[in-house]
Design a protein around this motif. Structure first.
Motif, PDB file in Angstrom:
ATOM      1  N   MET A  11       0.831  -1.202   0.000  1.00  0.00           N
ATOM      2  CA  MET A  11       0.000   0.000   0.000  1.00  0.00           C
ATOM      3  C   MET A  11       0.861   1.245   0.000  1.00  0.00           C
ATOM      4  O   MET A  11       0.583   2.224  -0.691  1.00  0.00           O
ATOM      5  N   VAL A  12       1.940   1.196   0.765  1.00  0.00           N
ATOM      6  CA  VAL A  12       2.876   2.322   0.772  1.00  0.00           C
ATOM      7  C   VAL A  12       3.441   2.521  -0.614  1.00  0.00           C
ATOM      8  O   VAL A  12       3.528   3.630  -1.137  1.00  0.00           O
ATOM      9  N   ALA A  13       3.843   1.401  -1.246  1.00  0.00           N
ATOM     10  CA  ALA A  13       4.464   1.467  -2.558  1.00  0.00           C
ATOM     11  C   ALA A  13       3.523   2.025  -3.604  1.00  0.00           C
ATOM     12  O   ALA A  13       3.915   2.816  -4.459  1.00  0.00           O
ATOM     13  N   PHE A  14       2.266   1.612  -3.561  1.00  0.00           N
ATOM     14  CA  PHE A  14       1.346   1.974  -4.610  1.00  0.00           C
ATOM     15  C   PHE A  14       0.667   3.329  -4.390  1.00  0.00           C
ATOM     16  O   PHE A  14       0.213   3.953  -5.330  1.00  0.00           O
ATOM     17  N   SER A  15       0.575   3.768  -3.136  1.00  0.00           N
ATOM     18  CA  SER A  15      -0.207   4.967  -2.868  1.00  0.00           C
ATOM     19  C   SER A  15       0.628   6.213  -2.672  1.00  0.00           C
ATOM     20  O   SER A  15       0.116   7.317  -2.782  1.00  0.00           O
ATOM     21  N   CYS A  16       1.901   6.050  -2.377  1.00  0.00           N
ATOM     22  CA  CYS A  16       2.730   7.230  -2.087  1.00  0.00           C
ATOM     23  C   CYS A  16       3.445   7.688  -3.346  1.00  0.00           C
ATOM     24  O   CYS A  16       3.837   6.899  -4.183  1.00  0.00           O
ATOM     25  N   SER A  17       3.662   8.953  -3.466  1.00  0.00           N
ATOM     26  CA  SER A  17       4.410   9.472  -4.598  1.00  0.00           C
ATOM     27  C   SER A  17       5.884   9.198  -4.411  1.00  0.00           C
ATOM     28  O   SER A  17       6.379   9.127  -3.295  1.00  0.00           O
ATOM     29  N   ALA A  18       6.583   9.072  -5.545  1.00  0.00           N
ATOM     30  CA  ALA A  18       7.998   8.732  -5.478  1.00  0.00           C
ATOM     31  C   ALA A  18       8.799   9.897  -4.929  1.00  0.00           C
ATOM     32  O   ALA A  18       8.516  11.057  -5.164  1.00  0.00           O
ATOM     33  N   VAL A  19       9.814   9.569  -4.148  1.00  0.00           N
ATOM     34  CA  VAL A  19      10.713  10.586  -3.619  1.00  0.00           C
ATOM     35  C   VAL A  19      12.125  10.224  -4.018  1.00  0.00           C
ATOM     36  O   VAL A  19      12.420   9.085  -4.357  1.00  0.00           O
ATOM     37  N   ALA A  20      12.991  11.195  -3.988  1.00  0.00           N
ATOM     38  CA  ALA A  20      14.370  10.950  -4.399  1.00  0.00           C
ATOM     39  C   ALA A  20      15.051  10.001  -3.424  1.00  0.00           C
ATOM     40  O   ALA A  20      14.907  10.128  -2.207  1.00  0.00           O
ATOM     41  N   ALA A  21      15.784   9.036  -3.991  1.00  0.00           N
ATOM     42  CA  ALA A  21      16.510   8.098  -3.147  1.00  0.00           C
ATOM     43  C   ALA A  21      17.622   8.836  -2.405  1.00  0.00           C
ATOM     44  O   ALA A  21      18.206   9.776  -2.905  1.00  0.00           O
ATOM     45  N   ASP A  22      17.914   8.421  -1.183  1.00  0.00           N
ATOM     46  CA  ASP A  22      18.910   9.108  -0.373  1.00  0.00           C
ATOM     47  C   ASP A  22      19.707   8.059   0.379  1.00  0.00           C
ATOM     48  O   ASP A  22      19.343   6.879   0.417  1.00  0.00           O
ATOM     49  N   MET A  23      20.782   8.505   0.976  1.00  0.00           N
ATOM     50  CA  MET A  23      21.605   7.609   1.760  1.00  0.00           C
ATOM     51  C   MET A  23      20.887   7.232   3.043  1.00  0.00           C
ATOM     52  O   MET A  23      20.242   8.050   3.677  1.00  0.00           O
ATOM     53  N   VAL A  24      20.992   5.964   3.426  1.00  0.00           N
ATOM     54  CA  VAL A  24      20.404   5.490   4.666  1.00  0.00           C
ATOM     55  C   VAL A  24      21.404   5.729   5.789  1.00  0.00           C
ATOM     56  O   VAL A  24      22.588   5.420   5.645  1.00  0.00           O
ATOM     57  N   PRO A  25      20.991   6.276   6.929  1.00  0.00           N
ATOM     58  CA  PRO A  25      21.916   6.474   8.046  1.00  0.00           C
ATOM     59  C   PRO A  25      22.615   5.163   8.403  1.00  0.00           C
ATOM     60  O   PRO A  25      21.995   4.094   8.371  1.00  0.00           O
ATOM     61  N   ALA A  26      23.885   5.255   8.736  1.00  0.00           N
ATOM     62  CA  ALA A  26      24.683   4.066   9.027  1.00  0.00           C
ATOM     63  C   ALA A  26      24.072   3.238  10.151  1.00  0.00           C
ATOM     64  O   ALA A  26      24.086   2.001  10.111  1.00  0.00           O
ATOM     65  N   GLU A  27      23.509   3.912  11.145  1.00  0.00           N
ATOM     66  CA  GLU A  27      22.910   3.198  12.274  1.00  0.00           C
ATOM     67  C   GLU A  27      21.703   2.373  11.823  1.00  0.00           C
ATOM     68  O   GLU A  27      21.521   1.228  12.232  1.00  0.00           O
ATOM     69  N   THR A  28      20.884   2.952  10.928  1.00  0.00           N
ATOM     70  CA  THR A  28      19.712   2.241  10.412  1.00  0.00           C
ATOM     71  C   THR A  28      20.133   1.045   9.580  1.00  0.00           C
ATOM     72  O   THR A  28      19.583  -0.053   9.705  1.00  0.00           O
ATOM     73  N   ALA A  29      21.121   1.245   8.706  1.00  0.00           N
ATOM     74  CA  ALA A  29      21.616   0.154   7.863  1.00  0.00           C
ATOM     75  C   ALA A  29      22.171  -0.978   8.714  1.00  0.00           C
ATOM     76  O   ALA A  29      21.965  -2.165   8.418  1.00  0.00           O
ATOM     77  N   ALA A  30      22.879  -0.614   9.798  1.00  0.00           N
ATOM     78  CA  ALA A  30      23.454  -1.627  10.689  1.00  0.00           C
ATOM     79  C   ALA A  30      22.353  -2.441  11.379  1.00  0.00           C
ATOM     80  O   ALA A  30      22.466  -3.664  11.526  1.00  0.00           O
ATOM     81  N   LYS A  31      21.282  -1.773  11.790  1.00  0.00           N
ATOM     82  CA  LYS A  31      20.170  -2.472  12.440  1.00  0.00           C
ATOM     83  C   LYS A  31      19.504  -3.450  11.478  1.00  0.00           C
ATOM     84  O   LYS A  31      19.132  -4.564  11.854  1.00  0.00           O
ATOM     85  N   ILE A  32      19.345  -3.015  10.236  1.00  0.00           N
ATOM     86  CA  ILE A  32      18.712  -3.883   9.235  1.00  0.00           C
ATOM     87  C   ILE A  32      19.579  -5.103   8.962  1.00  0.00           C
ATOM     88  O   ILE A  32      19.093  -6.235   8.900  1.00  0.00           O
ATOM     89  N   ARG A  33      20.885  -4.883   8.845  1.00  0.00           N
ATOM     90  CA  ARG A  33      21.796  -6.013   8.605  1.00  0.00           C
ATOM     91  C   ARG A  33      21.792  -6.964   9.801  1.00  0.00           C
ATOM     92  O   ARG A  33      21.827  -8.189   9.636  1.00  0.00           O
ATOM     93  N   ALA A  34      21.736  -6.404  10.998  1.00  0.00           N
ATOM     94  CA  ALA A  34      21.752  -7.236  12.203  1.00  0.00           C
ATOM     95  C   ALA A  34      20.488  -8.085  12.308  1.00  0.00           C
ATOM     96  O   ALA A  34      20.505  -9.171  12.889  1.00  0.00           O
ATOM     97  N   ALA A  35      19.393  -7.610  11.735  1.00  0.00           N
ATOM     98  CA  ALA A  35      18.132  -8.349  11.795  1.00  0.00           C
ATOM     99  C   ALA A  35      18.145  -9.569  10.883  1.00  0.00           C
ATOM    100  O   ALA A  35      17.362 -10.498  11.067  1.00  0.00           O
ATOM    101  N   PHE A  36      19.072  -9.579   9.912  1.00  0.00           N
ATOM    102  CA  PHE A  36      19.158 -10.695   8.960  1.00  0.00           C
ATOM    103  C   PHE A  36      20.623 -11.152   8.857  1.00  0.00           C
ATOM    104  O   PHE A  36      21.273 -10.975   7.827  1.00  0.00           O
ATOM    105  N   PRO A  37      21.153 -11.724   9.924  1.00  0.00           N
ATOM    106  CA  PRO A  37      22.581 -12.064   9.973  1.00  0.00           C
ATOM    107  C   PRO A  37      23.009 -13.105   8.944  1.00  0.00           C
ATOM    108  O   PRO A  37      24.186 -13.154   8.571  1.00  0.00           O
ATOM    109  N   LYS A  38      22.087 -13.928   8.473  1.00  0.00           N
ATOM    110  CA  LYS A  38      22.439 -14.972   7.505  1.00  0.00           C
ATOM    111  C   LYS A  38      22.289 -14.511   6.054  1.00  0.00           C
ATOM    112  O   LYS A  38      22.537 -15.282   5.133  1.00  0.00           O
ATOM    113  N   THR A  39      21.898 -13.275   5.867  1.00  0.00           N
ATOM    114  CA  THR A  39      21.696 -12.739   4.520  1.00  0.00           C
ATOM    115  C   THR A  39      22.824 -11.784   4.171  1.00  0.00           C
ATOM    116  O   THR A  39      23.132 -10.878   4.936  1.00  0.00           O
TER     117      THR A  39
END
Length: 257
Positions: A11-39
């Motif tokens: 729903m987010v993908a289909f209903s929201c207007s596109a925005v410019a891609a930006d860099m993800v904060p290092a802390e956020t990226a680290a949390k995402i990687r930590a959530a999927f340690p085998k990936t």
């Protein structure tokens, strides 16, 4: 719960207007990687859609919402234009393949056109079957077909592929295998199929079909003839010629010495 998360993300993908891609904060990226340690996540990007992060994993693309322990694997489409947004990202992330380094002697050659195309295919893959009809519409193309059976999905595909390689006429045998028809084969050294499987793994191919253009650009999945013709710089006909196949009954592989 999982279905609800997927639905929310779409729903987010289909209903929201596109925005410019930006860099993800290092802390956020680290949390995402930590959530999927085998990936193996090579890059975390902010997608076009607010709140949805895009994960680059080689030639694969997945999505995740921060704080939720679920990967959303699949393609996101723009319903207004029908554009496959995920495919475009995946193609840009795909590394080039040296066409000249492909072992063309391990492929079934079809046609004699000026454009060259390598196709990794599985005889029992539904999308590979659909692709055959689209490939038949292309003009001025030489196709090198690498049989890449995925036994985990199609238990009989390995046996079929080896039988095709050992057939007297490999092109016709492949047509018959794709159409679930029988064909005559014989005993021979079919280790080429194992080599093709190893090659696909080396190239990082995750499924079939996969197509490689002469300049090394790779695209995954079934594509219509119109799109393939544009990609290859050639033309196509609207109606594919009927593929010839030997009339062998019963419709099973029949070995002959």
């Amino acid at each position: 719960m999982k279905k609800g998360i997927v639905a929310t993300a779409l729903m987010v993908a289909f209903s929201c207007s596109a925005v410019a891609a930006d860099m993800v904060p290092a802390e956020t990226a680290a949390k995402i990687r930590a959530a999927f340690p085998k990936t193996k996540i090579e890059e975390v990007r902010l997608s076009e859609f607010p709140g949805l992060y895009e994960l680059a994993m080689g030639r694969n693309v997945a999505y995740v919402m921060e704080g939720l322990p679920y990967l959303l694997v699949g393609h996101v489409f723009d319903t207004r234009t029908g554009t496959d947004l995920t495919a475009g990202r995946a193609e840009k992330a795909a590394p080039k393949v040296s066409f000249n380094d492909l072992p063309l002697q391990d492929a079934i050659k079809r046609g004699n056109g000026s454009k060259k195309l390598a196709v990794f295919s599985d005889p029992d893959c539904p999308f590979c079957k659909r692709l055959e009809g689209e490939l038949a519409k292309l003009n001025d193309v030489t196709i090198y077909l690498f049989m890449n059976p995925i036994a985990g999905l199609h238990p009989k595909a390995l046996e079929k592929s080896k039988a095709v390689w050992c057939a007297e006429d490999r092109e016709k045998a492949w047509d018959s295998a794709i159409a679930n028809k029988g064909f005559k084969t014989r005993d021979c050294d079919s280790s080429v199929v194992e080599r093709n499987i190893a090659l696909a793994q080396k190239l990082g191919l995750q499924g079939t079909p996969a197509l490689i253009r002469e300049d090394g650009e790779l695209v995954p999945g079934m594509r219509p003839a119109k799109q393939l013709a544009q990609w290859l710089g050639t033309t196509y006909v609207e109606v594919a010629p009927v593929a010839s196949a030997p009339d062998v009954k019963p419709a099973v592989i029949a070995k002959t010495k």
